[in-house]
Design an enzyme around this catalytic site. Structure first.
Site, mmCIF file in Angstrom:
data_model
loop_
_atom_site.group_PDB
_atom_site.id
_atom_site.type_symbol
_atom_site.label_atom_id
_atom_site.label_comp_id
_atom_site.label_asym_id
_atom_site.label_seq_id
_atom_site.Cartn_x
_atom_site.Cartn_y
_atom_site.Cartn_z
ATOM 1 N N HIS A 1 12.956 -0.589 16.693
ATOM 2 C CA HIS A 1 11.694 -0.187 16.471
ATOM 3 C C HIS A 1 11.144 0.895 17.511
ATOM 4 O O HIS A 1 11.501 1.002 18.149
ATOM 5 C CB HIS A 1 10.568 -1.495 17.430
ATOM 6 N N PRO B 1 4.907 -14.109 28.718
ATOM 7 C CA PRO B 1 6.038 -13.462 27.895
ATOM 8 C C PRO B 1 4.969 -11.764 27.108
ATOM 9 O O PRO B 1 5.933 -11.507 26.291
ATOM 10 C CB PRO B 1 6.201 -14.298 26.935
ATOM 11 N N TYR C 1 -0.200 -6.793 18.267
ATOM 12 C CA TYR C 1 -0.257 -8.018 19.851
ATOM 13 C C TYR C 1 -2.034 -7.745 18.859
ATOM 14 O O TYR C 1 -2.540 -6.537 19.498
ATOM 15 C CB TYR C 1 0.185 -6.977 20.963
ATOM 16 N N LYS D 1 9.209 -8.937 28.693
ATOM 17 C CA LYS D 1 10.009 -8.584 29.768
ATOM 18 C C LYS D 1 11.370 -9.924 30.824
ATOM 19 O O LYS D 1 12.197 -9.640 30.979
ATOM 20 C CB LYS D 1 9.854 -8.567 31.369
ATOM 21 N N TYR E 1 6.896 -0.771 28.644
ATOM 22 C CA TYR E 1 7.749 -1.832 27.500
ATOM 23 C C TYR E 1 8.897 -1.286 27.301
ATOM 24 O O TYR E 1 9.736 -2.431 26.826
ATOM 25 C CB TYR E 1 6.723 -1.721 26.592
HETATM 26 P P1 RFL Z 1 17.669 -19.669 30.510
HETATM 27 O O1 RFL Z 1 17.647 -18.944 29.152
HETATM 28 O O2 RFL Z 1 15.940 -20.367 30.197
HETATM 29 O O3 RFL Z 1 19.039 -20.108 31.037
HETATM 30 C C1 RFL Z 1 19.336 -21.133 32.052
HETATM 31 C C2 RFL Z 1 20.268 -22.326 31.515
HETATM 32 O O4 RFL Z 1 20.624 -23.282 32.741
HETATM 33 C C3 RFL Z 1 20.890 -24.136 31.922
HETATM 34 N N1 RFL Z 1 20.679 -25.668 32.631
HETATM 35 C C4 RFL Z 1 21.643 -25.529 33.958
HETATM 36 N N2 RFL Z 1 22.453 -25.942 33.237
HETATM 37 C C5 RFL Z 1 23.795 -27.046 34.284
HETATM 38 N N3 RFL Z 1 23.185 -27.406 35.348
HETATM 39 C C6 RFL Z 1 22.411 -27.879 35.509
HETATM 40 N N4 RFL Z 1 21.536 -28.452 36.425
HETATM 41 C C7 RFL Z 1 21.176 -27.002 34.530
HETATM 42 N N5 RFL Z 1 19.409 -26.727 34.449
HETATM 43 C C8 RFL Z 1 19.088 -25.311 33.800
HETATM 44 C C9 RFL Z 1 20.309 -24.347 30.706
HETATM 45 O O5 RFL Z 1 20.115 -25.219 29.952
HETATM 46 C C10 RFL Z 1 19.960 -23.095 30.224
HETATM 47 O O6 RFL Z 1 20.987 -22.800 29.458
HETATM 48 O O7 RFL Z 1 17.469 -18.299 32.087
HETATM 49 P P2 RFL Z 1 18.277 -16.979 31.974
HETATM 50 O O8 RFL Z 1 19.631 -16.319 31.269
HETATM 51 O O9 RFL Z 1 18.178 -16.722 33.133
HETATM 52 O O10 RFL Z 1 17.512 -16.531 31.060
HETATM 53 C C11 RFL Z 1 15.782 -15.912 30.910
HETATM 54 C C12 RFL Z 1 15.060 -15.693 30.053
HETATM 55 O O11 RFL Z 1 15.705 -16.910 28.653
HETATM 56 C C13 RFL Z 1 13.842 -15.544 29.492
HETATM 57 O O12 RFL Z 1 13.007 -15.296 30.302
HETATM 58 C C14 RFL Z 1 13.273 -15.242 28.351
HETATM 59 O O13 RFL Z 1 13.241 -16.140 27.352
HETATM 60 C C15 RFL Z 1 11.284 -15.228 28.343
HETATM 61 N N6 RFL Z 1 11.099 -15.056 26.764
HETATM 62 C C16 RFL Z 1 11.163 -13.442 26.462
HETATM 63 N N7 RFL Z 1 11.618 -12.348 27.821
HETATM 64 C C17 RFL Z 1 11.756 -10.939 26.897
HETATM 65 O O14 RFL Z 1 12.967 -10.237 27.380
HETATM 66 N N8 RFL Z 1 10.798 -10.490 25.011
HETATM 67 C C18 RFL Z 1 10.603 -11.310 25.146
HETATM 68 O O15 RFL Z 1 10.181 -11.109 23.979
HETATM 69 C C19 RFL Z 1 10.199 -12.687 25.678
HETATM 70 N N9 RFL Z 1 9.076 -13.403 25.158
HETATM 71 C C20 RFL Z 1 9.852 -15.438 26.379
HETATM 72 C C21 RFL Z 1 9.443 -14.934 24.606
HETATM 73 C C22 RFL Z 1 10.382 -17.001 26.575
HETATM 74 C C23 RFL Z 1 9.532 -17.773 25.338
HETATM 75 N N10 RFL Z 1 9.890 -19.315 26.176
HETATM 76 C C24 RFL Z 1 10.084 -20.052 24.950
HETATM 77 C C25 RFL Z 1 9.122 -19.430 27.752
HETATM 78 C C26 RFL Z 1 9.139 -15.862 24.421
HETATM 79 C C27 RFL Z 1 8.275 -17.680 24.811
HETATM 80 C C28 RFL Z 1 7.616 -17.881 23.715
HETATM 81 C C1 PHB Z 2 9.237 -12.574 20.315
HETATM 82 O O1 PHB Z 2 9.231 -12.213 18.924
HETATM 83 O O2 PHB Z 2 9.650 -13.328 20.298
HETATM 84 C C2 PHB Z 2 8.529 -11.805 21.062
HETATM 85 C C3 PHB Z 2 8.304 -10.360 20.949
HETATM 86 C C4 PHB Z 2 7.541 -10.203 22.161
HETATM 87 C C5 PHB Z 2 6.889 -10.913 22.802
HETATM 88 C C6 PHB Z 2 6.970 -12.139 23.717
HETATM 89 C C7 PHB Z 2 7.775 -12.825 22.173
HETATM 90 O O3 PHB Z 2 6.086 -9.981 23.790
#
Ligand code: RFL
Ligand code: PHB
Length: 399
Positions: A73, A297, A206, A301, A389
């Site tokens: 994109h 989110p 958005y 980032k 972004y």
């Molecule tokens: P994670 O992905 O949470 O992975 C951590 C792992 O550790 C495990 N764990 C353990 N393992 C062993 N022993 C224990 N005691 C443990 N406790 C936990 C867990 O099971 C897990 O597998 O962290 P990590 O690797 O730092 O990654 C971070 C990302 O997952 C997170 O920042 C993103 O998902 C945030 N986020 C977004 N980030 C973006 O850059 N772009 C996006 O578009 C974006 N959209 C989002 C998001 C997060 C969202 N939610 C659900 C919070 C959209 C949403 C809705």
């Molecule tokens: C997503 O595709 O899940 C998504 C995209 C942009 C955001 C957050 C989540 O800012």
């Protein structure tokens, strides 16, 4: 007792990417993950990869599925009460773009690479404690205590990396006096759905609406991802599929455009918060990704910050294991925190620009409208948004 150079807690994007970066330099790692492979590979979360994250995947030779299935994109749409504007990243960043590719796909690619390389990756291995991590490098070994199928086990490592997310155990091991945390809660949450329907848009929308924020993202030519601002106390049971689509129709409505509906494959509510831990290193324990910081989110980032943390950490660890040079490890916290606070700033800006704050503050509402007009009418405001972004350069996050 088994022993390794770097023990990694967590097989999310941070832990798995670190494992790959270190493997490429022959640094030995063991990854311990609480959940099953199936669970981590199907957890629906982020969707936007900065151009730098795409480059990291390519550099590791992991880009083929991403380039085949991901969607490049060159901008986003910002919509304010039905008026849609396009922000062109290419124009404002000298041609940079982002990749829409689900986090679980990134995780699948990283898991496949790790298993293909026959490197140690333990699922359903829950870490309960980390001991002996305080003190200088090289003068003692931390122990990671974990359990598999009810059996207690231990792993000795020269360095432990806590990449176990916000609810993980690593950060909890640090004595409160050695760390400061900064946080902000928001008076809203996101309800996210994955729907089996062709996206109604070519780029992310958005949308701010008087009834609250809504977003239209994508996963593939036949799967859409959509979000709604909801009350943090809302229960998902109060949101039938019908009610969700009705609300999305209202908030995303724009003249001459329509939103296609389809079966909801998955839905859930996620709270929004900002959180930073300072520092990110405690002797021989390093925190990375969501274990150290959370962003709301709206700026897309979180995953990208997790990746940049481990890129910085991997380079420092490789220097240390090759030559004993500790300078990179000593600077790890400071260099990451600069980028993290830039991302917090951007994520807060995007969040407050686009959400209804739920108060009756009419002055604040008018300021918000002025900021919305500025971002679409001022080239410099649109440039700042675009640069943040697509991702700030790794070496200079705060030019
Ligand atoms: P994670 O992905 O949470 O992975 C951590 C792992 O550790 C495990 N764990 C353990 N393992 C062993 N022993 C224990 N005691 C443990 N406790 C936990 C867990 O099971 C897990 O597998 O962290 P990590 O690797 O730092 O990654 C971070 C990302 O997952 C997170 O920042 C993103 O998902 C945030 N986020 C977004 N980030 C973006 O850059 N772009 C996006 O578009 C974006 N959209 C989002 C998001 C997060 C969202 N939610 C659900 C919070 C959209 C949403 C809705
Ligand atoms: C997503 O595709 O899940 C998504 C995209 C942009 C955001 C957050 C989540 O800012």
């Amino acid at each position: 007792m088994p022993e390794t150079q770097v023990g990694i807690v967590g097989a999310g994007p941070a832990g798995l990417m670190l494992g790959e970066l270190l493997a490429a330099a022959d640094v030995e790692t063991v990854i311990l993950e609480d959940r099953s492979r199936d669970y981590v590979e199907s957890r629906v979360r982020a969707g936007v990869l900065e151009h730098g994250t795409v480059e990291r995947m390519d550099a590791l030779g992991l880009g083929s599925r991403m380039h085949r299935d991901g969607l490049v994109h060159h901008g986003i749409y910002l919509q304010f009460n039905g008026e849609r504007h396009h922000i062109d990243f290419g124009e404002h960043t000298g041609g940079k773009s982002i990749m829409v590719y689900g986090q679980q796909e990134v995780v699948k690619d990283l898991v496949a690479a790790r298993l293909a390389g026959q490197r140690d990756l333990n699922f359903e291995a829950k870490v309960s404690r980390i001991t002996d991590f305080n003190g200088p490098l090289g003068e003692g070994m931390p122990t990671v205590h974990y359990s598999v199928s009810g059996l207690d086990k231990e792993l000795n490592c020269q360095i432990v990396v806590g990449a176990d997310g916000y609810h993980g155990v690593s950060r909890q091991m640090v004595s409160p006096g050695s760390m400061r945390t900064y946080s902000r809660e928001y008076p809203y949450a996101w309800l996210g759905i994955l729907a089996e329907v062709e996206p109604s848009t070519d780029e992310l929308i958005y949308a701010f609406h008087d009834r609250g924020f809504a977003m239209h993202s994508l996963r593939s030519p036949s799967v859409s991802r959509l979000y709604l601002q909801v009350d943090p106390t809302d229960s998902i049971d109060a949101w039938s599929d019908e009610r969700i689509w009705e609300e999305l129709q209202v908030r995303l409505h724009a003249g001459g455009w329509s939103l296609k509906e389809g079966p909801v494959l998955e839905k859930g509510i996620t709270p929004m918060r900002s959180f930073v831990t300072e520092p990110m290193r405690f002797g021989r324990l390093f925190l990375a990704g969501d274990a150290a910081h959370i962003v709301p989110p709206t700026g897309a980032k979180g995953l990208n910050l997790a990746v940049t943390d481990v890129v910085v950490l991997a380079a420092a660890l490789i220097d240390y294991f090759r030559s004993g040079d500790q300078r990179g490890l000593d600077q790890y916290s400071d260099s990451c925190l600069k980028r993290i606070w830039q991302a917090q700033n951007f994520s807060t800006m995007m969040t407050t620009l686009l959400h209804l704050d739920g108060t009756d503050d009419q002055f604040g509402r008018r300021l918000q409208r002025a900021r919305q007009q500025q971002v679409v009418n001022s080239r410099s405001a649109a440039k700042t948004l675009s640069e943040n972004y697509v991702g700030l350069p790794l070496a200079e996050p705060n030019r």
